[in-house]
Scaffold this motif. Structure first.
Motif, short mmCIF file in Angstrom:
data_model
loop_
_atom_site.label_atom_id
_atom_site.label_comp_id
_atom_site.label_asym_id
_atom_site.label_seq_id
_atom_site.Cartn_x
_atom_site.Cartn_y
_atom_site.Cartn_z
N TRP A 1 6.53 -19.79 2.36
CA TRP A 1 5.43 -20.67 3.29
C TRP A 1 5.31 -19.31 4.49
CZ3 TRP A 1 7.03 -20.11 8.67
CH2 TRP A 1 7.72 -19.49 8.99
N ILE A 2 5.56 -18.42 4.51
CA ILE A 2 5.27 -17.67 4.96
C ILE A 2 3.80 -16.84 4.70
CG2 ILE A 2 4.90 -15.19 6.86
CD1 ILE A 2 8.39 -15.71 6.94
N ALA A 3 4.05 -16.70 3.65
CA ALA A 3 2.73 -16.53 2.57
C ALA A 3 1.80 -17.17 2.48
CB ALA A 3 3.32 -15.49 1.36
N MET A 4 1.87 -18.52 2.48
CA MET A 4 1.07 -19.63 2.42
C MET A 4 0.64 -19.91 3.73
SD MET A 4 0.94 -20.47 -0.64
CE MET A 4 -0.07 -21.75 -0.14
N PRO B 1 -4.19 -2.94 -8.08
CA PRO B 1 -4.12 -3.07 -8.80
C PRO B 1 -2.95 -1.88 -9.22
CG PRO B 1 -5.47 -3.15 -9.78
CD PRO B 1 -6.15 -2.97 -8.20
N ILE B 2 -2.93 -0.79 -8.75
CA ILE B 2 -2.64 0.15 -8.06
C ILE B 2 -1.33 0.43 -7.24
CG2 ILE B 2 -2.64 2.78 -8.44
CD1 ILE B 2 -5.25 3.05 -8.84
N PHE B 3 -1.94 -0.40 -6.22
CA PHE B 3 -0.95 -0.56 -5.38
C PHE B 3 0.44 -1.22 -5.89
CE2 PHE B 3 0.52 -4.72 -2.54
CZ PHE B 3 0.92 -3.30 -1.14
N MET B 4 0.32 -3.05 -6.97
CA MET B 4 0.46 -4.23 -6.55
C MET B 4 1.89 -2.71 -7.95
SD MET B 4 0.17 -6.59 -5.77
CE MET B 4 1.32 -7.85 -6.73
N PHE B 5 1.37 -1.95 -8.83
CA PHE B 5 2.43 -1.20 -10.05
C PHE B 5 3.38 -0.35 -9.21
CE2 PHE B 5 3.06 2.70 -11.71
CZ PHE B 5 3.25 2.15 -13.60
N PHE B 6 2.88 -0.23 -8.42
CA PHE B 6 4.52 0.60 -7.69
C PHE B 6 4.85 -0.33 -7.01
CE2 PHE B 6 0.99 4.06 -8.56
CZ PHE B 6 1.73 5.16 -9.36
N LEU B 7 4.44 -1.31 -6.43
CA LEU B 7 4.84 -2.44 -5.42
C LEU B 7 6.65 -3.37 -6.98
CD1 LEU B 7 5.72 -3.36 -3.05
CD2 LEU B 7 4.07 -5.27 -3.83
N ALA C 1 -0.54 -8.19 -1.36
CA ALA C 1 0.94 -7.48 -0.50
C ALA C 1 1.92 -8.65 -0.31
CB ALA C 1 0.23 -6.99 0.38
N LEU C 2 1.68 -9.73 -0.14
CA LEU C 2 2.41 -10.77 0.36
C LEU C 2 2.41 -11.13 -0.90
CD1 LEU C 2 -0.18 -12.56 3.01
CD2 LEU C 2 2.42 -11.01 3.68
N VAL C 3 2.00 -11.76 -2.23
CA VAL C 3 2.68 -11.77 -3.29
C VAL C 3 4.04 -11.26 -3.76
CG1 VAL C 3 2.49 -13.19 -5.69
CG2 VAL C 3 0.49 -13.62 -3.90
N ILE D 1 -0.75 -6.21 8.94
CA ILE D 1 -1.07 -4.68 8.06
C ILE D 1 0.19 -3.68 8.84
CG2 ILE D 1 -2.17 -2.24 7.92
CD1 ILE D 1 -4.78 -3.64 8.20
N ILE D 2 1.07 -3.95 10.64
CA ILE D 2 2.36 -3.01 10.83
C ILE D 2 3.46 -3.89 10.18
CG2 ILE D 2 3.83 -2.72 12.46
CD1 ILE D 2 0.93 -2.68 13.67
N ALA D 3 3.47 -5.15 9.45
CA ALA D 3 4.14 -6.54 9.28
C ALA D 3 4.12 -5.49 7.38
CB ALA D 3 4.01 -8.25 9.38
N ILE D 4 3.49 -5.43 7.12
CA ILE D 4 3.78 -5.39 5.71
C ILE D 4 4.40 -4.09 5.63
CG2 ILE D 4 2.11 -4.98 3.81
CD1 ILE D 4 0.35 -7.22 4.43
N VAL D 5 3.64 -3.26 6.20
CA VAL D 5 4.06 -1.90 6.03
C VAL D 5 5.45 -1.62 6.23
CG1 VAL D 5 4.09 0.64 6.62
CG2 VAL D 5 1.60 -0.39 6.06
#
Length: 182
Positions: A90-93, A16-22, A77-79, A130-134
């Protein structure tokens, strides 16, 4: 609760901390902070497993919590990236759907006393995600200065490895699914 399980729990608490900042645009460098939190959380995945195995403190609670924490982190992260319109839904799904399928397969196997361990394709899938998300979180830094779409390439690699590893898990463990049992 042992140290490995505490580290896994911290990973879940970081979500949730990650989501808050994102998703908070009113804080300077919020996406960089989110990326740093995501990286720390991702590192804890390797750290808790290493500690549990090296200290011989692997527990059923850890076996349950660790993959759950991984899936929650990647899903969050995907959401968030879908909400920020950095990736298509569709990528997230595809990525999330693969996790549901493999988790379901593992649950069926566990009910039969069979453990389905992660294989090299699952590990490569996780690393590529992880690499793609970062890269997406940091707006393809530093590659954007070279006009090189490394974030998009990494995302496609992650999608391909996600699909392949999912198919491989099903292929290798197909015997676990008994269509004749009620």
């Amino acid at each position: 609760m042992n140290i490995a399980n505490i580290i896994t729990s911290i990973r879940i608490l970081l979500i949730p901390i990650f989501m808050f900042f994102l998703l908070n645009f009113n804080i300077s460098y919020s996406k960089l902070i989110a990326a740093a939190i995501f990286i720390v959380a991702a590192i804890t995945d390797s750290l808790d497993g290493y500690i549990a195995r090296s200290k011989k403190i692997v527990t059923n609670f850890g076996k349950f919590l660790d993959p759950l924490a991984d899936k929650l982190l990647i899903t969050a992260a995907l959401v968030g990236l879908v909400e920020l319109q950095k990736i298509s839904s569709w990528i997230a799904m595809i990525i999330i759907g693969r996790e549901f399928i493999v988790t379901g397969l593992r649950m069926v196997a566990a009910a039969e006393g069979i453990v389905i361990s992660a294989n090299i394709w699952g590990k490569l899938k996780t690393i590529s995600q992880i690499i793609a998300i970062v890269l997406l979180l940091v707006d393809n830094y530093p590659f954007r200065f070279l006009n090189f779409p490394f974030d998009k390439i990494a995302l496609w690699v992650a999608v391909i490895l996600t699909i392949y590893s999912g198919i491989d898990y099903i292929r290798v463990n197909w015997k676990v699914i008994d269509f004749t049992k009620k």
